[in-house]
Design a protein around this motif. Structure first.
Motif, PDB file in Angstrom:
ATOM      1  N   LEU A 215      41.044  24.913  46.668  1.00 28.59           N
ATOM      2  CA  LEU A 215      40.412  24.268  47.816  1.00 28.59           C
ATOM      3  C   LEU A 215      41.436  23.734  48.811  1.00 28.59           C
ATOM      4  CD1 LEU A 215      37.586  22.375  45.917  1.00 28.59           C
ATOM      5  CD2 LEU A 215      37.312  24.366  47.405  1.00 28.59           C
ATOM      6  N   ALA A 216      42.628  23.384  48.323  1.00 30.08           N
ATOM      7  CA  ALA A 216      43.672  22.893  49.225  1.00 30.08           C
ATOM      8  C   ALA A 216      44.136  23.978  50.187  1.00 30.08           C
ATOM      9  CB  ALA A 216      44.854  22.365  48.420  1.00 30.08           C
ATOM     10  N   ARG A 217      44.040  25.248  49.792  1.00 29.49           N
ATOM     11  CA  ARG A 217      44.416  26.349  50.681  1.00 29.49           C
ATOM     12  C   ARG A 217      43.254  26.802  51.557  1.00 29.49           C
ATOM     13  NH1 ARG A 217      48.146  27.058  53.095  1.00 29.49           N
ATOM     14  NH2 ARG A 217      49.523  26.934  51.267  1.00 29.49           N
ATOM     15  N   TYR A 218      42.035  26.540  51.137  1.00 32.31           N
ATOM     16  CA  TYR A 218      40.855  26.997  51.873  1.00 32.31           C
ATOM     17  C   TYR A 218      40.852  26.387  53.262  1.00 32.31           C
ATOM     18  CZ  TYR A 218      35.892  28.239  52.534  1.00 32.31           C
ATOM     19  OH  TYR A 218      34.708  28.755  52.986  1.00 32.31           O
ATOM     20  N   ARG A 219      40.619  27.209  54.283  1.00 33.79           N
ATOM     21  CA  ARG A 219      40.809  26.741  55.663  1.00 33.79           C
ATOM     22  C   ARG A 219      39.747  25.776  56.142  1.00 33.79           C
ATOM     23  NH1 ARG A 219      38.079  30.241  59.666  1.00 33.79           N
ATOM     24  NH2 ARG A 219      36.967  31.912  58.583  1.00 33.79           N
ATOM     25  N   ARG A 220      38.605  25.716  55.464  1.00 33.17           N
ATOM     26  CA  ARG A 220      37.606  24.725  55.854  1.00 33.17           C
ATOM     27  C   ARG A 220      37.889  23.445  55.078  1.00 33.17           C
ATOM     28  NH1 ARG A 220      34.440  29.499  55.939  1.00 33.17           N
ATOM     29  NH2 ARG A 220      33.533  29.866  57.985  1.00 33.17           N
ATOM     30  N   LYS A 221      38.424  22.462  55.758  1.00 30.99           N
ATOM     31  CA  LYS A 221      38.843  21.229  55.097  1.00 30.99           C
ATOM     32  C   LYS A 221      37.649  20.311  54.850  1.00 30.99           C
ATOM     33  CE  LYS A 221      43.009  22.755  55.282  1.00 30.99           C
ATOM     34  NZ  LYS A 221      43.621  23.302  54.055  1.00 30.99           N
ATOM     35  N   GLY A 222      37.861  19.352  53.958  1.00 32.82           N
ATOM     36  CA  GLY A 222      36.819  18.388  53.671  1.00 32.82           C
ATOM     37  C   GLY A 222      35.611  18.993  52.980  1.00 32.82           C
ATOM     38  N   VAL A 223      35.842  19.951  52.092  1.00 33.39           N
ATOM     39  CA  VAL A 223      34.740  20.621  51.398  1.00 33.39           C
ATOM     40  C   VAL A 223      34.071  19.649  50.439  1.00 33.39           C
ATOM     41  CG1 VAL A 223      34.134  22.483  49.818  1.00 33.39           C
ATOM     42  CG2 VAL A 223      35.842  22.860  51.602  1.00 33.39           C
ATOM     43  N   GLY A 224      32.758  19.475  50.611  1.00 30.69           N
ATOM     44  CA  GLY A 224      32.016  18.536  49.788  1.00 30.69           C
ATOM     45  C   GLY A 224      31.220  19.234  48.704  1.00 30.69           C
ATOM     46  N   PRO A 250      48.180  26.864  46.733  1.00 33.05           N
ATOM     47  CA  PRO A 250      48.567  28.229  46.374  1.00 33.05           C
ATOM     48  C   PRO A 250      49.147  28.996  47.561  1.00 33.05           C
ATOM     49  CG  PRO A 250      46.407  27.688  45.486  1.00 33.05           C
ATOM     50  CD  PRO A 250      46.776  26.573  46.415  1.00 33.05           C
ATOM     51  N   ALA A 251      49.972  29.983  47.262  1.00 31.22           N
ATOM     52  CA  ALA A 251      50.511  30.824  48.327  1.00 31.22           C
ATOM     53  C   ALA A 251      49.418  31.669  48.967  1.00 31.22           C
ATOM     54  CB  ALA A 251      51.610  31.717  47.771  1.00 31.22           C
ATOM     55  N   ALA A 252      48.382  32.017  48.175  1.00 34.18           N
ATOM     56  CA  ALA A 252      47.271  32.816  48.702  1.00 34.18           C
ATOM     57  C   ALA A 252      46.058  32.609  47.813  1.00 34.18           C
ATOM     58  CB  ALA A 252      47.643  34.295  48.748  1.00 34.18           C
ATOM     59  N   ILE A 253      44.882  32.776  48.401  1.00 37.09           N
ATOM     60  CA  ILE A 253      43.628  32.655  47.665  1.00 37.09           C
ATOM     61  C   ILE A 253      42.658  33.740  48.120  1.00 37.09           C
ATOM     62  CG2 ILE A 253      43.810  30.157  47.318  1.00 37.09           C
ATOM     63  CD1 ILE A 253      41.706  29.864  49.594  1.00 37.09           C
ATOM     64  N   VAL A 257      32.446  38.269  45.166  1.00 34.62           N
ATOM     65  CA  VAL A 257      31.144  38.210  44.497  1.00 34.62           C
ATOM     66  C   VAL A 257      30.742  39.637  44.132  1.00 34.62           C
ATOM     67  CG1 VAL A 257      28.728  37.546  44.663  1.00 34.62           C
ATOM     68  CG2 VAL A 257      30.483  36.146  45.767  1.00 34.62           C
ATOM     69  N   VAL A 258      30.545  39.868  42.841  1.00 36.35           N
ATOM     70  CA  VAL A 258      30.140  41.184  42.345  1.00 36.35           C
ATOM     71  C   VAL A 258      28.621  41.196  42.202  1.00 36.35           C
ATOM     72  CG1 VAL A 258      30.495  42.943  40.581  1.00 36.35           C
ATOM     73  CG2 VAL A 258      32.321  41.297  41.095  1.00 36.35           C
ATOM     74  N   ASP A 259      27.993  42.210  42.806  1.00 35.36           N
ATOM     75  CA  ASP A 259      26.529  42.280  42.841  1.00 35.36           C
ATOM     76  C   ASP A 259      26.129  43.750  42.746  1.00 35.36           C
ATOM     77  OD1 ASP A 259      23.827  42.104  43.306  1.00 35.36           O
ATOM     78  OD2 ASP A 259      23.986  41.045  45.213  1.00 35.36           O
ATOM     79  N   GLY A 260      25.896  44.229  41.518  1.00 39.10           N
ATOM     80  CA  GLY A 260      25.550  45.636  41.346  1.00 39.10           C
ATOM     81  C   GLY A 260      26.711  46.523  41.749  1.00 39.10           C
ATOM     82  N   ARG A 261      26.463  47.460  42.648  1.00 36.26           N
ATOM     83  CA  ARG A 261      27.534  48.362  43.070  1.00 36.26           C
ATOM     84  C   ARG A 261      28.466  47.747  44.101  1.00 36.26           C
ATOM     85  NH1 ARG A 261      26.553  52.464  47.676  1.00 36.26           N
ATOM     86  NH2 ARG A 261      24.828  51.662  48.915  1.00 36.26           N
ATOM     87  N   TRP A 262      28.147  46.545  44.567  1.00 33.72           N
ATOM     88  CA  TRP A 262      28.898  45.939  45.660  1.00 33.72           C
ATOM     89  C   TRP A 262      29.818  44.824  45.177  1.00 33.72           C
ATOM     90  CZ3 TRP A 262      29.127  48.187  50.208  1.00 33.72           C
ATOM     91  CH2 TRP A 262      28.085  49.040  50.596  1.00 33.72           C
ATOM     92  N   ALA A 263      30.992  44.758  45.818  1.00 33.06           N
ATOM     93  CA  ALA A 263      31.917  43.634  45.670  1.00 33.06           C
ATOM     94  C   ALA A 263      32.166  43.071  47.063  1.00 33.06           C
ATOM     95  CB  ALA A 263      33.232  44.076  45.034  1.00 33.06           C
ATOM     96  N   GLY A 264      31.846  41.805  47.264  1.00 29.36           N
ATOM     97  CA  GLY A 264      32.004  41.179  48.570  1.00 29.36           C
ATOM     98  C   GLY A 264      33.206  40.248  48.583  1.00 29.36           C
ATOM     99  N   PHE A 265      34.121  40.442  49.510  1.00 27.75           N
ATOM    100  CA  PHE A 265      35.342  39.645  49.616  1.00 27.75           C
ATOM    101  C   PHE A 265      35.203  38.597  50.707  1.00 27.75           C
ATOM    102  CE2 PHE A 265      36.618  43.704  47.856  1.00 27.75           C
ATOM    103  CZ  PHE A 265      37.470  43.338  46.825  1.00 27.75           C
ATOM    104  N   ALA A 266      35.762  37.412  50.445  1.00 30.35           N
ATOM    105  CA  ALA A 266      35.725  36.330  51.436  1.00 30.35           C
ATOM    106  C   ALA A 266      36.858  35.357  51.148  1.00 30.35           C
ATOM    107  CB  ALA A 266      34.377  35.603  51.393  1.00 30.35           C
ATOM    108  N   ALA A 267      37.096  34.456  52.097  1.00 27.00           N
ATOM    109  CA  ALA A 267      38.049  33.351  51.924  1.00 27.00           C
ATOM    110  C   ALA A 267      39.436  33.837  51.518  1.00 27.00           C
ATOM    111  CB  ALA A 267      37.513  32.335  50.901  1.00 27.00           C
ATOM    112  N   VAL A 268      39.873  34.959  52.076  1.00 25.77           N
ATOM    113  CA  VAL A 268      41.235  35.442  51.807  1.00 25.77           C
ATOM    114  C   VAL A 268      42.180  34.693  52.755  1.00 25.77           C
ATOM    115  CG1 VAL A 268      42.775  37.430  51.755  1.00 25.77           C
ATOM    116  CG2 VAL A 268      40.366  37.693  51.088  1.00 25.77           C
ATOM    117  N   GLU A 269      42.963  33.781  52.178  1.00 23.63           N
ATOM    118  CA  GLU A 269      43.843  32.922  52.967  1.00 23.63           C
ATOM    119  C   GLU A 269      45.261  32.980  52.406  1.00 23.63           C
ATOM    120  OE1 GLU A 269      42.791  31.300  55.595  1.00 23.63           O
ATOM    121  OE2 GLU A 269      40.615  31.518  55.346  1.00 23.63           O
TER     122      GLU A 269
END
Length: 342
Positions: A215-224, A250-253, A257-269
């Motif tokens: 969470l410290a690397r995640y660009r949206r600060k103040g995550v509640g 972390p140097a990177a994060i 989310v795996v959902d059937g045949r799909w893998a969805g990528f997000a929050a690559v920082e």
């Protein structure tokens, strides 16, 4: 364009073709380098009082005066991609919604009203896949009331540029004063090449939960608490991190989310001081390998229009744009402060 037997260009569209994908050529008075014509391809969303309105794949609305038309015809829906996973808009809309679920939701006919305390527009907007079960004005009134009761601005998420997308709804919202604030794109690609690009999975740690370091690397600060519930929810959620950042994070994060045949990528920082070292690719590769192990074969992600660096990387990994999506805000709603564009 359509050419008659006599060799003349012809206008072969009428007001009855509203809602169809068209290609038109029209005269322009002062074109660059002396050009006299311009071509427009998109969905014909209205034809009133001598003016055609055409919505392009990007969501841009173009006005064309009927008097300037030189040629026009109905054209097939945007062709499916020749490479990578084939998918319709509705399938991807539902998959991406499950990967970024709200804390609270309610049905309005076939529309889904979603709320998550204002954390991202994706989890705090209407997903209008179908008929709301009432006239549009009544539905929008109900939407505004629902979000106002939760102290949130009213947003409707729409899409353009794919078969089954919502150009007509976009045009109706804008006609009623709803403001298109954000446009991003959903990209798709085959999963295996992403897994192959990272080499050996050295240094990437996978976890089922986002810890304080992630969470410290995640660009949206103040995550509640609400944001943590959104981030941690989905069919099969994985978080990746590479230790060793220059600022105790972390140097990177990344998140997948795996959902059937799909893998969805997000929050690559990536730590700004450690960019261009392949860390983002390594994170996505490690997540992709995990998704392959769970049976996924296709990948998707969402990227903003102005994120040139991310777009270049995703192209190298085999991704390409599938459709554009937009968030329309009700005219009387205040925009949220300090939240991410997506």
């Amino acid at each position: 364009m359509e050419i008659s037997a006599a060799g003349r260009l012809e206008v072969r569209i009428t007001t009855a073709d509203v809602g169809k994908r068209v290609s038109v050529r029209s005269l322009i008075e002062h074109g660059p380098s002396g050009e006299k014509f311009t071509d427009t391809v998109g969905v014909l969303t209205s034809w009133d009082n001598g003016v055609l309105r055409i919505t392009r794949k990007s969501g841009e609305s173009v006005r064309v005066a009927e008097s300037t038309l030189v040629a026009g015809k109905v054209v097939p829906s945007a062709p499916a991609r020749r490479r990578g996973p084939a998918a319709g808009y509705e399938e991807l809309a539902r998959v991406s919604a499950r990967a970024w679920p709200p804390v609270e939701s309610e049905r309005l006919g076939e529309w889904e009203l979603r709320a998550a305390g204002g954390f991202t527009r994706r989890a705090n907007s209407v997903l209008p896949l179908g008929d709301p079960g009432m006239p549009l004005d009544d539905a929008l009134t109900a939407v505004r009331r629902w979000y106002a009761a939760r102290g949130l601005p009213a947003y409707v998420q729409t899409a353009t540029g794919a078969e089954g997308a919502q150009e007509l709804l976009c045009a109706e919202l804008e006609r009623r004063g709803w403001v298109r604030e954000v446009t991003a794109e959903l990209w798709t690609g085959p999963l295996a090449p992403v897994a192959d690009r990272g080499g050996e999975p050295s240094g990437v740690v996978l976890s089922r939960q986002a810890d304080e370091a992630w969470l410290a690397r995640y660009r949206r600060k103040g995550v509640g608490e609400v944001a943590l519930r959104v981030l941690g929810s989905g069919p099969s959620v994985w978080f990746a991190s590479v230790p060793g950042g220059t600022d105790d994070a972390p140097a990177a994060i990344g998140r997948c989310v795996v959902d059937g045949r799909w893998a969805g990528f997000a929050a690559v920082e990536v730590d700004p001081a450690q960019r261009r070292r392949g860390l983002a690719t390594a994170v996505m590769a490690a997540l992709a390998r995990q998704a392959l192990d769970e049976g996924a074969s296709a990948a998707w992600l969402q990227v903003e229009e102005d994120n040139a660096g991310a777009r270049a990387m995703y192209r190298r990994l085999g991704f390409a744009a599938h459709h554009a999506y937009h968030h329309h805000r009700a005219p009387e709603s205040s925009a949220p402060a300090g939240d991410g564009a997506l």
